[in-house]
Design a protein around this motif. Structure first.
Motif, PDB file in Angstrom:
ATOM      1  N   ASP A  54       0.831  -1.212   0.000  1.00 33.12           N
ATOM      2  CA  ASP A  54       0.000   0.000   0.000  1.00 33.12           C
ATOM      3  C   ASP A  54       0.860   1.255   0.000  1.00 33.12           C
ATOM      4  N   HIS A  55       1.913   1.247   0.795  1.00 30.53           N
ATOM      5  CA  HIS A  55       2.793   2.419   0.854  1.00 30.53           C
ATOM      6  C   HIS A  55       3.431   2.697  -0.512  1.00 30.53           C
ATOM      7  N   TYR A  95      -6.459   6.184  -1.174  1.00 26.32           N
ATOM      8  CA  TYR A  95      -6.126   6.711   0.149  1.00 26.32           C
ATOM      9  C   TYR A  95      -7.328   6.649   1.080  1.00 26.32           C
ATOM     10  N   PHE A  98      -7.501   3.126   2.250  1.00 24.35           N
ATOM     11  CA  PHE A  98      -6.372   2.900   3.164  1.00 24.35           C
ATOM     12  C   PHE A  98      -6.658   3.533   4.524  1.00 24.35           C
ATOM     13  N   ALA A  99      -7.172   4.756   4.530  1.00 22.43           N
ATOM     14  CA  ALA A  99      -7.378   5.489   5.777  1.00 22.43           C
ATOM     15  C   ALA A  99      -8.445   4.832   6.648  1.00 22.43           C
ATOM     16  N   SER A 232       0.576   7.964   6.318  1.00 18.06           N
ATOM     17  CA  SER A 232       0.388   6.542   6.010  1.00 18.06           C
ATOM     18  C   SER A 232       1.364   5.658   6.777  1.00 18.06           C
ATOM     19  N   GLY A 235       0.082   3.683  10.097  1.00 19.90           N
ATOM     20  CA  GLY A 235      -1.093   2.988   9.582  1.00 19.90           C
ATOM     21  C   GLY A 235      -1.822   2.090  10.543  1.00 19.90           C
TER      22      GLY A 235
END
Length: 313
Positions: A54-55, A95, A98-99, A232, A235
């Motif tokens: 993901d990063h 994002y 992801f968040a 991020s 996380g």
């Protein structure tokens, strides 16, 4: 619109089709590339166990945003416009997922549904146009249709989502919260400057050349994207900011300590009679003295003992 047709959206280009018609707008895209490089550097400094696909995906999307925007401000065609807009839209969706998943701990299934709903909202938002005296999805009979807020309406849902997620994280005292809230504040300013690009075209002039404010949108967005990449790295949904340690209390003065001791003794419960007697007896023993009862018994035994000197031999 034909794929190779030129698009004239910003002050600096005007109506020119030249490759270098927007030198300031093109050069300011370096902010996106610097943000991606800085984010990659921070990621590589972390232990391998803390890095994830993901990063790298988020960093790669920031690189694509910079390259796509650079291509558009060089060529300004409908094809390069897609290269400019698509990476931004994909980054916003990735994002968001992801968040909510990594920061808020929302399960993957619900995170995907939320991203799908947000995608539908963005699709509807892209159809909204403004015209003289109206706003909405225009019919073919409407004349004078143009993008609302100079095209900045597209970014408002992302700004709203960023604020909401940032406030939720701040309530949880999550370590990523300050980065998201600062990114939201910067994005709000940059969207405003993007909207005012044409309105301030005649006022922002460098050496007789009209520049506008779109370049500031690039620079501020590069900073906002770097903050999001930095966030991020926090996380985990359990990445909570620790409370600041309290300052040690100053040593109490002798008088204060004495008063505290008196207060403690005053507040202690009264001793029972047996406890008092035991306490007195224990004190006497510690001093080497026999208790009163023992002394009395010894004296009595002495009085009762007959005097052997008076007995006949």
């Amino acid at each position: 619109m034909a794929l190779g047709e030129h698009v004239f959206l910003y002050c600096e280009r005007g109506t020119s089709e030249a490759l270098l018609a927007e030198p300031v707008n093109a050069a300011s895209n370096g902010a996106f590339l610097l943000a991606a490089l800085a984010g990659l550097t921070l990621l590589l400094l972390r232990p391998r166990a803390e890095r994830s696909a993901d990063h790298y995906l988020l960093i790669g999307l920031v690189f694509l945003i910079g390259l796509g925007s650079l291509a558009f401000h060089l060529y300004a065609t409908s094809v390069t416009e897609l290269a400019d807009v698509l990476p931004i839209g994909i980054f916003m969706l990735v994002y968001l997922g992801f968040a909510v998943n990594r920061f808020l701990g929302v399960p993957v299934g619900w995170s995907v549904l939320l991203v799908i709903g947000f995608t539908a909202l963005m699709a509807v938002n892209m159809q909204v146009r403004c015209w003289d005296g109206g706003i909405g999805v225009p019919g073919p009979e409407v004349q004078g249709v143009k993008p609302c807020l100079n095209g900045s309406l597209f970014y408002l849902p992302a700004l709203g989502a960023l604020i909401v997620v940032g406030l939720l994280l701040e309530e949880k005292r999550h370590r990523a919260a300050p980065y998201l809230l600062w990114a939201a504040a910067i994005l709000a300013v940059s969207v405003t400057l993007r909207t005012l690009d044409m309105a301030l075209c005649d006022k922002v002039v460098i050496e007789g050349r009209k520049i506008g404010t779109h370049f500031a949108w690039h620079i501020l967005n590069g900073l906002a994207l770097f903050l999001l990449l930095r966030a991020s790295l926090e996380g985990s949904p359990y990445a909570v900011r620790m409370a600041e340690p309290e300052a040690p209390e100053a040593e109490a003065e002798p008088e204060a300590r004495a008063e505290s001791a008196e207060a403690k003794s005053a507040s202690a419960p009264p001793l029972l009679l047996t406890e008092r007697v035991s306490s007195l007896a224990g004190g006497a023993v510690r001093k080497g003295e026999a208790p009163e009862e023992d002394r009395g018994s010894k004296e009595g035994s002495k009085e009762e003992e007959p005097d052997k000197t008076l007995l006949p031999a």
